[in-house]
Scaffold this motif. Structure first.
Motif, short mmCIF file in Angstrom:
data_model
loop_
_atom_site.label_atom_id
_atom_site.label_comp_id
_atom_site.label_asym_id
_atom_site.label_seq_id
_atom_site.Cartn_x
_atom_site.Cartn_y
_atom_site.Cartn_z
N GLN A 174 15.08 -10.32 5.45
CA GLN A 174 15.15 -8.98 4.82
C GLN A 174 14.65 -8.75 3.47
OE1 GLN A 174 18.84 -6.87 5.10
NE2 GLN A 174 18.44 -5.26 3.93
N ARG A 175 14.98 -10.02 2.77
CA ARG A 175 14.04 -9.76 1.16
C ARG A 175 12.73 -9.84 1.40
NH1 ARG A 175 13.74 -9.46 -4.42
NH2 ARG A 175 12.90 -11.17 -5.26
N VAL A 176 11.97 -10.91 2.18
CA VAL A 176 10.52 -10.67 2.37
C VAL A 176 10.21 -9.44 2.73
CG1 VAL A 176 8.78 -11.89 3.75
CG2 VAL A 176 10.38 -13.30 2.63
N ASP A 177 10.97 -8.68 3.87
CA ASP A 177 10.33 -7.38 4.29
C ASP A 177 10.49 -6.37 3.15
OD1 ASP A 177 9.92 -8.31 7.04
OD2 ASP A 177 12.00 -7.59 7.53
N GLU A 178 11.59 -6.61 2.27
CA GLU A 178 11.54 -5.63 1.04
C GLU A 178 10.33 -5.71 -0.02
OE1 GLU A 178 16.50 -5.53 1.07
OE2 GLU A 178 15.42 -6.87 -0.33
N LEU A 179 9.87 -7.25 -0.26
CA LEU A 179 8.85 -7.49 -0.98
C LEU A 179 7.28 -7.02 -0.25
CD1 LEU A 179 9.79 -10.97 -2.30
CD2 LEU A 179 10.01 -9.06 -3.15
N ASP A 180 7.28 -7.03 0.98
CA ASP A 180 5.98 -6.26 1.60
C ASP A 180 6.06 -4.86 1.60
OD1 ASP A 180 5.21 -8.91 2.51
OD2 ASP A 180 5.82 -8.78 4.51
N ALA A 181 7.21 -4.44 1.61
CA ALA A 181 7.27 -2.93 1.50
C ALA A 181 6.84 -2.48 0.06
CB ALA A 181 8.83 -2.49 1.79
N ALA A 182 7.61 -3.22 -0.90
CA ALA A 182 7.18 -2.90 -2.30
C ALA A 182 5.82 -3.03 -2.55
CB ALA A 182 8.05 -3.75 -3.15
N ALA A 183 5.03 -4.14 -2.17
CA ALA A 183 3.72 -4.30 -2.29
C ALA A 183 2.85 -3.19 -1.65
CB ALA A 183 3.24 -5.81 -1.59
N LYS A 187 3.89 -0.09 -1.07
CA LYS A 187 4.05 0.89 -1.98
C LYS A 187 2.96 0.95 -3.06
CE LYS A 187 7.40 3.74 -4.14
NZ LYS A 187 8.86 4.10 -4.52
N ARG A 188 3.07 -0.21 -3.85
CA ARG A 188 2.10 -0.41 -5.01
C ARG A 188 0.70 -0.33 -4.67
NH1 ARG A 188 4.01 -5.14 -5.83
NH2 ARG A 188 1.93 -6.36 -5.04
N THR A 189 0.13 -0.65 -3.63
CA THR A 189 -1.15 -0.73 -3.60
C THR A 189 -1.66 0.46 -2.43
OG1 THR A 189 -0.62 -2.22 -1.49
CG2 THR A 189 -1.28 -3.20 -3.91
N GLU A 190 -0.47 1.41 -2.22
CA GLU A 190 -0.82 2.45 -1.18
C GLU A 190 -1.48 2.02 -0.10
OE1 GLU A 190 -3.16 5.24 -3.51
OE2 GLU A 190 -1.37 5.94 -4.64
N SER A 191 -0.84 0.73 0.43
CA SER A 191 -1.50 0.52 1.93
C SER A 191 -0.37 0.41 2.93
CB SER A 191 -1.71 -1.10 1.73
OG SER A 191 -2.44 -1.37 0.60
N ASP A 192 -0.52 0.11 4.19
CA ASP A 192 0.42 -0.01 5.31
C ASP A 192 1.08 -1.27 5.40
OD1 ASP A 192 1.14 1.17 7.88
OD2 ASP A 192 0.63 -0.84 8.53
N VAL A 193 2.37 -1.30 5.49
CA VAL A 193 3.35 -2.44 5.25
C VAL A 193 2.76 -3.41 6.23
CG1 VAL A 193 5.62 -3.26 5.74
CG2 VAL A 193 5.29 -1.06 4.49
N ALA A 194 2.60 -3.13 7.51
CA ALA A 194 1.96 -4.14 8.66
C ALA A 194 0.84 -4.63 8.00
CB ALA A 194 1.78 -3.47 10.05
N GLU A 195 -0.12 -4.06 7.26
CA GLU A 195 -1.42 -4.52 6.82
C GLU A 195 -1.13 -5.24 5.66
OE1 GLU A 195 -5.40 -3.04 4.17
OE2 GLU A 195 -3.98 -1.73 5.26
N VAL A 196 -0.11 -5.37 4.97
CA VAL A 196 0.39 -6.18 3.92
C VAL A 196 0.89 -7.33 4.35
CG1 VAL A 196 1.86 -6.55 2.04
CG2 VAL A 196 0.68 -4.51 2.09
#
Length: 256
Positions: A187-196, A198-207
């Motif tokens: 879950q921690r990695v999913d949270e970091l991907d989601a934060a990234a 949001k920061r880069t205005e990208s799609d989570v799946a793409e990150v």
């Protein structure tokens, strides 16, 4: 392979979810009596239903009184043979913007109170001539991860402490090692991907796809793959492994 740790007693910190939970489960499967501790005791109680050798403890590493309460209880019951130091990660952010209050608060929870806990439990291990201390850090201590300044800095302090302690207690039959997870799918990695994202205005799946592309194994690790390595380090069979940093990262760290 018989790991020869059935009946040993282990304290696993941060055991309500993610890596801590999987480590606690893996040790319990080997017959270890596991004291699984976290702020969310109810979550431990939920996942450990039916596991008679898992005992849920409430512990907030950020509160020294909490730490001493748990340690007092364990010492009154004979102490523990194995300690798995696993603390929650701090919020993402740059070194430039991390303020003094943030450094102090997270250092206390992720390092100072953790060191205090181990120092208090160590004498029992020394008396019995056997013990295992395993600290979960991050690949960021070897190859700093962008936008995780607090984690990179504080976890590096845990590595220095671990290596120092390993040299001090090796002759007492106690091993002290550090395990560095890469991108283990928690879950921690999913949270970091989601934060990234949001920061880069990208799609989570793409990150996440871009992150997996940087890993030679081509995927995120499985939590149980990580937990089984930790369990081996906690075993009698790993008695000659100490003062080491072990990577579990699918080859993502670029250095030798």
């Amino acid at each position: 392979m018989d790991l020869e740790i059935g009946g040993k007693r282990a304290l696993v910190l941060g055991a309500s979810r993610g890596l801590g939970m999987e480590i606690a489960k893996s040790l319990a499967k080997e017959g270890v009596i596991v004291f699984a501790a976290a702020r969310s005791q109810d979550k431990i109680t939920a996942w450990s239903q039916g596991m008679e050798n898992v005992h849920a403890l409430q512990l907030d590493l950020g509160k020294l009184d909490d730490v001493d309460r748990v340690v007092d209880g364990l010492l009154a019951d004979g102490g523990v043979d194995i300690i798995v130091n696993n603390s929650g990660g701090p919020p993402p952010g740059t070194a430039e913007k991390a303020d003094r209050a943030s450094w102090l608060a997270h250092f206390e929870a992720m390092a100072a109170n953790l060191f205090h806990l181990n120092t208090r439990l160590l004498p029992v291990m020394k008396e019995q001539g056997w013990g295992r201390i395993i600290s979960i850090t991050s690949s960021g201590v070897e190859q700093p991860i962008p936008n995780l300044a607090l984690s990179n800095g504080i976890r590096a302090a845990v590595v220095g402490w671990s290596k120092t302690l390993a040299n001090e207690v090796a002759a007492d039959g106690i091993t002290v090692n550090v395990v560095m997870p890469g991108r283990i799918h928690t879950q921690r990695v999913d949270e970091l991907d989601a934060a990234a994202a949001k920061r880069t205005e990208s799609d989570v799946a793409e990150v996440a796809a871009k992150s997996r592309a940087t890993i030679p194994a081509g995927r995120y690790g499985k939590p149980e793959e990580f937990a089984d390595v930790v369990t081996f380090l906690a075993s009698v069979r790993a008695g000659y492994v100490t003062g080491s940093r072990i990577r579990i990262d699918g080859g993502s760290i670029k250095s030798i």
